[in-house]
Every structure is written in structure tokens, then in C-alpha cells.
Design a protein around this motif. Structure first.
Motif, mmCIF file in Angstrom:
data_model
loop_
_atom_site.group_PDB
_atom_site.id
_atom_site.type_symbol
_atom_site.label_atom_id
_atom_site.label_comp_id
_atom_site.label_asym_id
_atom_site.label_seq_id
_atom_site.Cartn_x
_atom_site.Cartn_y
_atom_site.Cartn_z
ATOM 1 N N PHE A 46 0.413 3.716 -10.748
ATOM 2 C CA PHE A 46 -0.180 4.868 -10.081
ATOM 3 C C PHE A 46 -0.847 4.456 -8.777
ATOM 4 O O PHE A 46 -1.270 3.310 -8.616
ATOM 5 N N LEU A 47 -0.978 5.421 -7.885
ATOM 6 C CA LEU A 47 -1.879 5.289 -6.753
ATOM 7 C C LEU A 47 -3.262 5.642 -7.276
ATOM 8 O O LEU A 47 -3.469 6.730 -7.824
ATOM 9 N N ASP A 48 -4.219 4.725 -7.143
ATOM 10 C CA ASP A 48 -5.588 4.946 -7.604
ATOM 11 C C ASP A 48 -6.509 4.634 -6.434
ATOM 12 O O ASP A 48 -6.727 3.464 -6.118
ATOM 13 N N GLY A 49 -7.011 5.670 -5.780
ATOM 14 C CA GLY A 49 -7.726 5.456 -4.521
ATOM 15 C C GLY A 49 -6.698 5.007 -3.505
ATOM 16 O O GLY A 49 -5.722 5.707 -3.246
ATOM 17 N N THR A 50 -6.875 3.802 -2.958
ATOM 18 C CA THR A 50 -5.897 3.257 -1.999
ATOM 19 C C THR A 50 -5.132 2.068 -2.570
ATOM 20 O O THR A 50 -4.450 1.365 -1.830
ATOM 21 N N THR A 51 -5.256 1.833 -3.876
ATOM 22 C CA THR A 51 -4.594 0.681 -4.485
ATOM 23 C C THR A 51 -3.620 1.108 -5.571
ATOM 24 O O THR A 51 -3.668 2.221 -6.066
ATOM 25 N N LEU A 52 -2.746 0.192 -5.943
ATOM 26 C CA LEU A 52 -1.833 0.409 -7.059
ATOM 27 C C LEU A 52 -2.548 0.012 -8.346
ATOM 28 O O LEU A 52 -3.281 -0.972 -8.371
ATOM 29 N N SER A 53 -2.308 0.769 -9.402
ATOM 30 C CA SER A 53 -3.004 0.532 -10.668
ATOM 31 C C SER A 53 -2.140 1.011 -11.819
ATOM 32 O O SER A 53 -1.255 1.849 -11.642
ATOM 33 N N GLN A 54 -2.409 0.513 -13.010
ATOM 34 C CA GLN A 54 -1.747 1.040 -14.192
ATOM 35 C C GLN A 54 -2.612 2.083 -14.886
ATOM 36 O O GLN A 54 -2.248 2.593 -15.935
ATOM 37 N N ASN A 85 -7.094 14.934 -1.312
ATOM 38 C CA ASN A 85 -6.081 15.894 -1.734
ATOM 39 C C ASN A 85 -5.036 16.197 -0.670
ATOM 40 O O ASN A 85 -3.915 16.565 -0.994
ATOM 41 N N SER A 86 -5.386 16.042 0.617
ATOM 42 C CA SER A 86 -4.404 16.309 1.666
ATOM 43 C C SER A 86 -3.266 15.283 1.653
ATOM 44 O O SER A 86 -2.218 15.510 2.242
ATOM 45 N N HIS A 87 -3.439 14.168 0.952
ATOM 46 C CA HIS A 87 -2.379 13.158 0.835
ATOM 47 C C HIS A 87 -1.450 13.432 -0.343
ATOM 48 O O HIS A 87 -0.419 12.767 -0.486
ATOM 49 N N SER A 88 -1.785 14.397 -1.194
ATOM 50 C CA SER A 88 -1.045 14.577 -2.451
ATOM 51 C C SER A 88 0.441 14.839 -2.239
ATOM 52 O O SER A 88 1.263 14.417 -3.040
ATOM 53 N N ASN A 89 0.807 15.512 -1.175
ATOM 54 C CA ASN A 89 2.227 15.786 -0.916
ATOM 55 C C ASN A 89 2.767 14.992 0.264
ATOM 56 O O ASN A 89 3.841 15.298 0.772
ATOM 57 N N LYS A 90 2.039 13.953 0.682
ATOM 58 C CA LYS A 90 2.464 13.167 1.851
ATOM 59 C C LYS A 90 2.864 11.728 1.524
ATOM 60 O O LYS A 90 3.327 11.013 2.398
ATOM 61 N N ILE A 91 2.659 11.274 0.292
ATOM 62 C CA ILE A 91 2.994 9.887 -0.058
ATOM 63 C C ILE A 91 4.510 9.738 -0.049
ATOM 64 O O ILE A 91 5.214 10.471 -0.742
ATOM 65 N N ILE A 92 5.014 8.793 0.751
ATOM 66 C CA ILE A 92 6.474 8.638 0.878
ATOM 67 C C ILE A 92 6.992 7.318 0.321
ATOM 68 O O ILE A 92 8.196 7.156 0.152
ATOM 69 N N SER A 125 0.852 -1.191 0.000
ATOM 70 C CA SER A 125 0.000 0.000 0.000
ATOM 71 C C SER A 125 0.881 1.231 0.000
ATOM 72 O O SER A 125 1.949 1.237 0.627
ATOM 73 N N CYS A 126 0.435 2.297 -0.659
ATOM 74 C CA CYS A 126 1.135 3.571 -0.543
ATOM 75 C C CYS A 126 0.941 4.083 0.884
ATOM 76 O O CYS A 126 -0.126 3.904 1.476
ATOM 77 N N VAL A 127 1.987 4.711 1.408
ATOM 78 C CA VAL A 127 1.993 5.147 2.800
ATOM 79 C C VAL A 127 2.303 6.634 2.859
ATOM 80 O O VAL A 127 3.152 7.129 2.116
ATOM 81 N N THR A 128 1.602 7.338 3.764
ATOM 82 C CA THR A 128 1.853 8.762 3.953
ATOM 83 C C THR A 128 2.895 8.966 5.049
ATOM 84 O O THR A 128 3.179 8.069 5.839
ATOM 85 N N SER A 129 3.427 10.186 5.092
ATOM 86 C CA SER A 129 4.440 10.524 6.095
ATOM 87 C C SER A 129 3.893 10.464 7.516
ATOM 88 O O SER A 129 4.668 10.347 8.467
ATOM 89 N N ASP A 130 2.571 10.507 7.672
ATOM 90 C CA ASP A 130 1.996 10.393 9.016
ATOM 91 C C ASP A 130 1.437 9.001 9.297
ATOM 92 O O ASP A 130 0.620 8.808 10.190
ATOM 93 N N GLY A 131 1.900 7.990 8.540
ATOM 94 C CA GLY A 131 1.596 6.596 8.847
ATOM 95 C C GLY A 131 0.201 6.132 8.475
ATOM 96 O O GLY A 131 -0.346 5.235 9.107
ATOM 97 N N LYS A 132 -0.365 6.719 7.438
ATOM 98 C CA LYS A 132 -1.688 6.314 6.970
ATOM 99 C C LYS A 132 -1.589 5.668 5.582
ATOM 100 O O LYS A 132 -0.590 5.813 4.890
ATOM 101 N N ILE A 133 -2.659 4.967 5.186
ATOM 102 C CA ILE A 133 -2.751 4.423 3.836
ATOM 103 C C ILE A 133 -2.975 5.600 2.886
ATOM 104 O O ILE A 133 -3.906 6.384 3.071
ATOM 105 N N GLY A 134 -2.125 5.735 1.877
ATOM 106 C CA GLY A 134 -2.282 6.801 0.904
ATOM 107 C C GLY A 134 -3.558 6.629 0.113
ATOM 108 O O GLY A 134 -3.939 5.513 -0.239
ATOM 109 N N ASN A 135 -4.219 7.765 -0.178
ATOM 110 C CA ASN A 135 -5.487 7.725 -0.906
ATOM 111 C C ASN A 135 -5.514 8.878 -1.903
ATOM 112 O O ASN A 135 -5.522 10.049 -1.511
#
Length: 128
Positions: free
Chosen positions: A89-97, A48-55, A34-44
Motif C-alpha cells: 500500500f501507499l501509506d503516507g509517502t512510503t510503501l507499506s504492507q 485526498n487530492s492524490h487519490s485519483n492521481k497515483i500513476i 516512491s509513488c508518483v502522481t500524474s502531475d509529477g509529485k510524490i504520492g501521499n
């Protein structure tokens, strides 16, 4: 931080990094890959608040309140994947092409080198 590094020409300088992996504390349960944010959440990508937090991408399940490994750059292998070559790509909370194109943001998190290998290399997010 864990690194796999190489001095390919033996000049006592690192020439390439195979992968860079960091530890992140989960602030929610995070599944493997799963994509992960800098604050330890699942990237989504719908948030939009996750757009600059995916690490990076989790390389193991990360339970809430525990440390887990996240790859921020390098080769990631999963024999159950069946990717075609190209962007991932990150698509919602999953990886996708398929890049999201309706709400949130689009973020390429790497490229599929083969059906079961991704080279993780996060690009800038594009707000939709």
C-alpha cells in the motif's frame, strides 16, 4: 513509453506485458521507489487530492524539472526489501504492507511476490 512484451505463442500478437514504464517530469524531487502522481509529485495517501492521481512507482530518483522513469505495471525488484507476501500500500509517502485506516485514502499499489519483488498493479483508491 517503454514496454517489455512477449508473443508467447508466436502468433504475432502480444500475449503478456512484463512491465510498462513511462517517463514523468518531476515537479518536486522524487526519491526512488516512491509513488508518483500524474502531475509529477510524490504520492501521499494523507492528501485526498492524490487519490485519483497515483500513476506508478519511481524506478529511479527524479529531480525537480527532469524526466524520470515510473513503472505503472509489472515486476519491480529491490534486493534491500524484506516484504512478506501480500498487498503493498501507499501509506503516507512510503510503501507499506499496512493499509492506512485513519485519514486520506487507501491504495494497493501491488503485491509482494517475494521478499524483494513487487508486482506493481494499481487498484482503485478507497477514501477513508
Amino acid at each position: 513509453m517503454v514496454k517489455s512484451i512477449y508473443d508467447t505463442d508466436n502468433n504475432n500478437r502480444v500475449d503478456t506485458a512484463e512491465s510498462i514504464i513511462i517517463n514523468v517530469v518531476g515537479t518536486e524531487d522524487i526519491p526512488i521507489y516512491s509513488c508518483v502522481t500524474s502531475d509529477g509529485k510524490i504520492g501521499n495517501s494523507n492528501n485526498n487530492s492524490h487519490s485519483n492521481k497515483i500513476i506508478g512507482i519511481s524506478v529511479e530518483p527524479i529531480p525537480i524539472g527532469f524526466n524520470g522513469k515510473v513503472i505503472v505495471y509489472g515486476k519491480l525488484i529491490n534486493n534491500d526489501w524484506t516484504w512478506g507476501t501480500g498487498d503493498i500500500f501507499l501509506d503516507g509517502t512510503t510503501l507499506s504492507q499496512i493499509s492506512p485506516d485513519v485519514v486520506g485514502f487507501s491504495k494497493s499499489v501491488g503485491k509482494a511476490k517475494s521478499e524483494n519483488i513487487i508486482i506493481v498493479n494499481l487498484e482503485e483508491s478507497i477514501l477513508l
